[in-house]
Design an enzyme around this catalytic site. Structure first.
Site, PDB file in Angstrom:
ATOM      1  N   TYR A   1      81.824  50.087  12.474  1.00  0.00           N
ATOM      2  CA  TYR A   1      83.075  50.205  11.723  1.00  0.00           C
ATOM      3  C   TYR A   1      84.014  51.141  12.483  1.00  0.00           C
ATOM      4  O   TYR A   1      83.562  52.067  13.158  1.00  0.00           O
ATOM      5  CB  TYR A   1      82.829  50.823  10.343  1.00  0.00           C
ATOM      6  CG  TYR A   1      81.851  50.084   9.459  1.00  0.00           C
ATOM      7  CD1 TYR A   1      81.711  48.709   9.537  1.00  0.00           C
ATOM      8  CD2 TYR A   1      81.080  50.773   8.524  1.00  0.00           C
ATOM      9  CE1 TYR A   1      80.820  48.045   8.713  1.00  0.00           C
ATOM     10  CE2 TYR A   1      80.187  50.114   7.703  1.00  0.00           C
ATOM     11  CZ  TYR A   1      80.058  48.742   7.802  1.00  0.00           C
ATOM     12  OH  TYR A   1      79.184  48.096   6.998  1.00  0.00           O
TER      13      TYR A   1
ATOM     14  N   GLU B   1      74.937  63.113 -13.542  1.00  0.00           N
ATOM     15  CA  GLU B   1      75.902  62.202 -14.178  1.00  0.00           C
ATOM     16  C   GLU B   1      77.134  62.926 -14.709  1.00  0.00           C
ATOM     17  O   GLU B   1      78.127  62.284 -15.056  1.00  0.00           O
ATOM     18  CB  GLU B   1      75.216  61.393 -15.286  1.00  0.00           C
ATOM     19  CG  GLU B   1      74.275  60.331 -14.716  1.00  0.00           C
ATOM     20  CD  GLU B   1      73.691  59.432 -15.786  1.00  0.00           C
ATOM     21  OE1 GLU B   1      73.422  59.938 -16.904  1.00  0.00           O
ATOM     22  OE2 GLU B   1      73.493  58.233 -15.497  1.00  0.00           O
TER      23      GLU B   1
END
Ligand code: NI
Length: 397
Positions: free
Chosen positions: A306, A379
């Site tokens: 990339y 989370e």
């Protein structure tokens, strides 16, 4: 307010408040994705979930733009269009996190946190699409497959026009080892061009007791491993960054046989095309020279990875201001990271910024880093991700 949401101490922004309202939704989506990870470009279940959730919102959804999903939220006429990207793919590895919502697919798992990225972007779409009052911008949501493997899902999406009409693009990656509430980025090169090389050295095998009748590819390949290490230390200017790692060396089958071939593989990481191209040229020179000096055949296969992830200076400054506006702890000048990211394909088309988002400690409670079988994230970072993306897209704090 959910107990695990952002501390009320930092709740000084409307965006944060509304992001916290999305926490339970984002957590549920993230766990659903986490249980059923899919790898590469073929993500039927993940795509169905994303389309299901986008279908509940008043968005213009295109189901296949270069393999990805693109959803548009209409802003005022003439306003800028801001794109936000989430990658959706998982890794081909077994999860060992012990989570009660761990992967139910053997040999596949979300050990890079792309489940969180996708859930966060859906939370942002929900927040933005249901916001009271006028928007300042058009917002485009990009859900991308196959970030993990060449040629990268971003390439096909950008080639298919997913950024047509877009003025700025932002992307984010969860970052273990930094606490929830932390964001890091930098203007200019942020992530490396991850090239891959393979070298096959062919000699002449035979009895290990009679090397004079053979041409030993193991000796030649060993010399090459050492020579290659001289490229970064002797050929690359000291101010430039480059990594060259030989990660695979395969040869032989027994103690008494000199084999015919030896095989090397590895990766080169650089922060500019000039440096990457220089490494490739120097490698080719050494490989060709080895063939002559050691009387073997040596072939280099060099694949460019990339492009380098290069953050636009103006968009990065804007992102830092916006993130500080939501009380995030922002490091605006982190060291470049030598991993690769196909987000570079978007940044090569339109200005933007890629940002790392802290998702809790590594090593504590058995948590691993990205691509580790025990990777798991805090989370509580989810509403931070929603708030960051929403603030960037709506450009209000
Ligand atoms: Ni990733």
């Amino acid at each position: 307010m959910p107990k695990t949401c952002i501390s009320p101490m930092t709740m000084n922004s409307a965006i944060l408040t509304r992001s916290c309202e999305q926490l339970e939704y984002v957590r549920l989506i993230r766990r659903e994705l986490h249980r059923f990870p899919e790898v590469g470009t073929d993500l039927p279940r993940t795509r169905a979930l994303v389309l299901r959730e986008l279908g509940k919102l008043n968005l213009n959804v295109r189901e296949d733009v270069g393999g990805g999903i693109v959803a548009d939220l209409q802003g005022p006429q003439g306003s800028p269009r801001i794109a936000l990207r989430a990658d959706m793919d998982a890794l081909p590895m077994q999860e060992e996190s012990g989570l009660d919502f761990a992967s139910e697919i053997p040999g596949q798992s979300h050990m890079c946190g792309h489940d969180a990225h996708t859930a966060i972007l859906l939370g942002v779409a929900r927040l933005a699409a249901t916001q009271a009052g006028p928007l300042r911008n058009h917002v485009r949501f990009l859900f991308q497959p196959n970030e993990e493997f060449q040629p990268g899902g971003a390439r096909a999406m950008t080639e298919t026009g997913c950024l047509d009409g877009v003025d700025q693009v932002y992307g984010m990656h969860v970052w273990p080892g930094q606490p929830t509430g932390w964001f890091g980025t930098r203007p200019g090169p942020l992530m490396a061009r991850p090239d891959v090389f393979s070298i096959t050295v062919t000699g002449k095998g035979g009895h290990a007791s009679a090397p004079q009748n053979c041409t030993d590819p193991i000796l030649a390949a060993s010399q090459l491993v050492t020579l290659l290490q001289g490229i970064v230390s002797r050929r690359i200017p000291p101010g430039e960054r480059a990594v060259l790692s030989v990660t695979r060396f395969q040869a032989g089958s027994s103690y008494n046989i000199i084999p015919d071939t030896a095989f090397l593989q590895g990766t080169v990481r650089t922060l500019s095309d000039d440096t990457g191209d220089l490494v490739q040229t120097e490698m080719q020179r050494l490989v060709s020279g080895l063939a002559v000096s050691m009387n073997v055949r040596a072939e280099l296969d060099y694949q460019r990875g990339y492009p380098v992830v290069v953050n636009d200076a103006t968009c990065t400054a804007l992102a830092v201001t916006v993130l500080r506006g939501i009380s995030a702890n922002v490091d605006a000048g982190i060291d470049p990271v030598m991993a690769g990211e196909d987000f570079s394909y978007y940044l090569n088309k339109v200005p933007g910024c890629f940002i790392f988002m802290g998702c809790g400690p590594c090593g504590a409670d058995g948590r691993g880093g990205l691509h580790n079988a025990c990777f798991c994230l805090d989370e509580d970072c989810l509403p931070w991700g929603v708030a960051a993306f929403a603030a960037l897209a709506l450009q209000e704090a």
